[in-house]
Design a protein around this motif. Sequence first.
Motif, PDB file in Angstrom:
ATOM      1  N   VAL A  40       0.913  -1.219  -0.053  1.00 59.81           N
ATOM      2  CA  VAL A  40      -0.022   0.095   0.096  1.00 59.81           C
ATOM      3  C   VAL A  40       0.926   1.416  -0.006  1.00 59.81           C
ATOM      4  CG1 VAL A  40      -1.596   1.242   1.309  1.00 59.81           C
ATOM      5  CG2 VAL A  40      -1.953  -1.219   1.220  1.00 59.81           C
ATOM      6  N   GLY A  41       0.542   2.276  -0.918  1.00 59.29           N
ATOM      7  CA  GLY A  41       1.423   3.499  -0.951  1.00 59.29           C
ATOM      8  C   GLY A  41       2.348   3.504  -2.158  1.00 59.29           C
ATOM      9  N   ASN A  42       2.961   4.546  -2.440  1.00 61.70           N
ATOM     10  CA  ASN A  42       4.018   4.587  -3.247  1.00 61.70           C
ATOM     11  C   ASN A  42       5.436   5.031  -2.762  1.00 61.70           C
ATOM     12  OD1 ASN A  42       2.412   4.150  -5.239  1.00 61.70           O
ATOM     13  ND2 ASN A  42       1.751   5.999  -5.879  1.00 61.70           N
ATOM     14  N   THR A  43       5.546   4.538  -1.584  1.00 62.05           N
ATOM     15  CA  THR A  43       6.850   5.101  -1.031  1.00 62.05           C
ATOM     16  C   THR A  43       7.839   3.844  -0.999  1.00 62.05           C
ATOM     17  OG1 THR A  43       5.939   4.233   1.173  1.00 62.05           O
ATOM     18  CG2 THR A  43       5.814   6.515   0.839  1.00 62.05           C
ATOM     19  N   HIS A  44       7.735   2.523  -1.655  1.00 64.24           N
ATOM     20  CA  HIS A  44       8.420   1.413  -1.785  1.00 64.24           C
ATOM     21  C   HIS A  44       9.295   1.557  -3.011  1.00 64.24           C
ATOM     22  CE1 HIS A  44       5.107   0.459   1.066  1.00 64.24           C
ATOM     23  NE2 HIS A  44       5.932  -0.314   1.632  1.00 64.24           N
ATOM     24  N   ARG A  45      10.483   0.763  -2.889  1.00 59.11           N
ATOM     25  CA  ARG A  45      11.152   0.733  -4.044  1.00 59.11           C
ATOM     26  C   ARG A  45      10.787  -0.570  -4.880  1.00 59.11           C
ATOM     27  NH1 ARG A  45      13.835   3.996  -6.684  1.00 59.11           N
ATOM     28  NH2 ARG A  45      15.877   2.749  -6.948  1.00 59.11           N
ATOM     29  N   TYR A  46       9.582  -1.241  -4.639  1.00 62.25           N
ATOM     30  CA  TYR A  46       9.345  -2.591  -5.322  1.00 62.25           C
ATOM     31  C   TYR A  46       7.729  -2.208  -5.382  1.00 62.25           C
ATOM     32  CZ  TYR A  46       8.730  -3.495  -0.162  1.00 62.25           C
ATOM     33  OH  TYR A  46       8.055  -3.545   1.138  1.00 62.25           O
ATOM     34  N   ASP A  47       7.120  -3.036  -6.423  1.00 67.79           N
ATOM     35  CA  ASP A  47       5.614  -2.924  -6.424  1.00 67.79           C
ATOM     36  C   ASP A  47       5.070  -4.044  -6.133  1.00 67.79           C
ATOM     37  OD1 ASP A  47       6.126  -0.714  -8.305  1.00 67.79           O
ATOM     38  OD2 ASP A  47       7.103  -1.856  -9.966  1.00 67.79           O
ATOM     39  N   LEU A  48       5.516  -5.220  -5.983  1.00 69.53           N
ATOM     40  CA  LEU A  48       4.708  -6.380  -5.681  1.00 69.53           C
ATOM     41  C   LEU A  48       5.915  -7.348  -4.486  1.00 69.53           C
ATOM     42  CD1 LEU A  48       3.803  -7.746  -8.936  1.00 69.53           C
ATOM     43  CD2 LEU A  48       2.374  -6.474  -7.469  1.00 69.53           C
ATOM     44  N   VAL A  49       5.150  -8.300  -3.966  1.00 68.03           N
ATOM     45  CA  VAL A  49       5.899  -9.172  -3.024  1.00 68.03           C
ATOM     46  C   VAL A  49       5.572 -10.608  -3.503  1.00 68.03           C
ATOM     47  CG1 VAL A  49       6.550  -9.889  -0.897  1.00 68.03           C
ATOM     48  CG2 VAL A  49       6.408  -7.555  -1.545  1.00 68.03           C
ATOM     49  N   ILE A  50       6.100 -11.450  -3.732  1.00 67.37           N
ATOM     50  CA  ILE A  50       5.867 -12.751  -4.035  1.00 67.37           C
ATOM     51  C   ILE A  50       6.346 -13.545  -3.195  1.00 67.37           C
ATOM     52  CG2 ILE A  50       5.434 -12.668  -6.480  1.00 67.37           C
ATOM     53  CD1 ILE A  50       8.260 -13.898  -6.816  1.00 67.37           C
ATOM     54  N   GLU A  51       5.558 -14.750  -3.021  1.00 71.06           N
ATOM     55  CA  GLU A  51       5.952 -15.898  -2.017  1.00 71.06           C
ATOM     56  C   GLU A  51       6.494 -17.290  -2.925  1.00 71.06           C
ATOM     57  OE1 GLU A  51       4.384 -18.508   1.643  1.00 71.06           O
ATOM     58  OE2 GLU A  51       3.185 -17.189   0.713  1.00 71.06           O
ATOM     59  N   ASP A  52       7.640 -17.920  -2.544  1.00 71.55           N
ATOM     60  CA  ASP A  52       8.044 -19.092  -3.219  1.00 71.55           C
ATOM     61  C   ASP A  52       7.556 -20.342  -2.668  1.00 71.55           C
ATOM     62  OD1 ASP A  52       9.833 -19.479  -1.401  1.00 71.55           O
ATOM     63  OD2 ASP A  52      11.426 -18.996  -2.504  1.00 71.55           O
ATOM     64  N   ALA A  53       7.805 -21.402  -3.090  1.00 72.61           N
ATOM     65  CA  ALA A  53       7.197 -22.750  -2.591  1.00 72.61           C
ATOM     66  C   ALA A  53       7.937 -23.047  -1.167  1.00 72.61           C
ATOM     67  CB  ALA A  53       7.535 -23.941  -3.387  1.00 72.61           C
ATOM     68  N   ASP A  54       8.921 -22.454  -0.833  1.00 76.15           N
ATOM     69  CA  ASP A  54       9.561 -22.597   0.468  1.00 76.15           C
ATOM     70  C   ASP A  54       8.975 -21.684   1.501  1.00 76.15           C
ATOM     71  OD1 ASP A  54      11.112 -24.649  -0.564  1.00 76.15           O
ATOM     72  OD2 ASP A  54      12.728 -23.374  -1.151  1.00 76.15           O
TER      73      ASP A  54
END
Length: 151
Positions: A40-54
């Motif tokens: 939420v918000g535009n203050t991060h240097r990334y757009d998404l977070v993903i989770e892997d199988a581990d």
Amino acid sequence: MGLFGPKPKEKGVKAALGAESEAIIATELLQSGYPVWIPVGNTHRYDLVIEDADGEFWKVQCKTAWIEKRSGTLMFSTSSNHYNYRQGNYNYRRRVYSGQIDYFAVYSPDLNKVYLIPAAHVATETSMSLRFTETRNNQKKGIKYAADYEL
């Protein structure tokens, strides 16, 4: 025409193109089996977070690619524009993502494909190219092929 009139289309607006690419990338990641979170918000240097199988989480920066016709490569920016207002002046500089993200997720509107590239595979330049074919001089060192990163 819908209930509220025709849908607006913001052609030519970089922010609209970026938002469209981000939505397509998130959808493609979900369809590939990755759970996706949107900060939420535009203050991060990334757009998404993903989770892997581990169960590990990875920060993803989304980018829109273009085809460089002369070289026959897929290009994308590996930095962002940064404007800083100080003492009545705007200062402009390019900021790289080194150490701030784990992956670049790149959407090519020309090919309708998404590529997931580890940030460690990206040099600190301001753009990166992915090749579709071998180089004319058969160079191998440092060459990145689009097929190796396609989702």
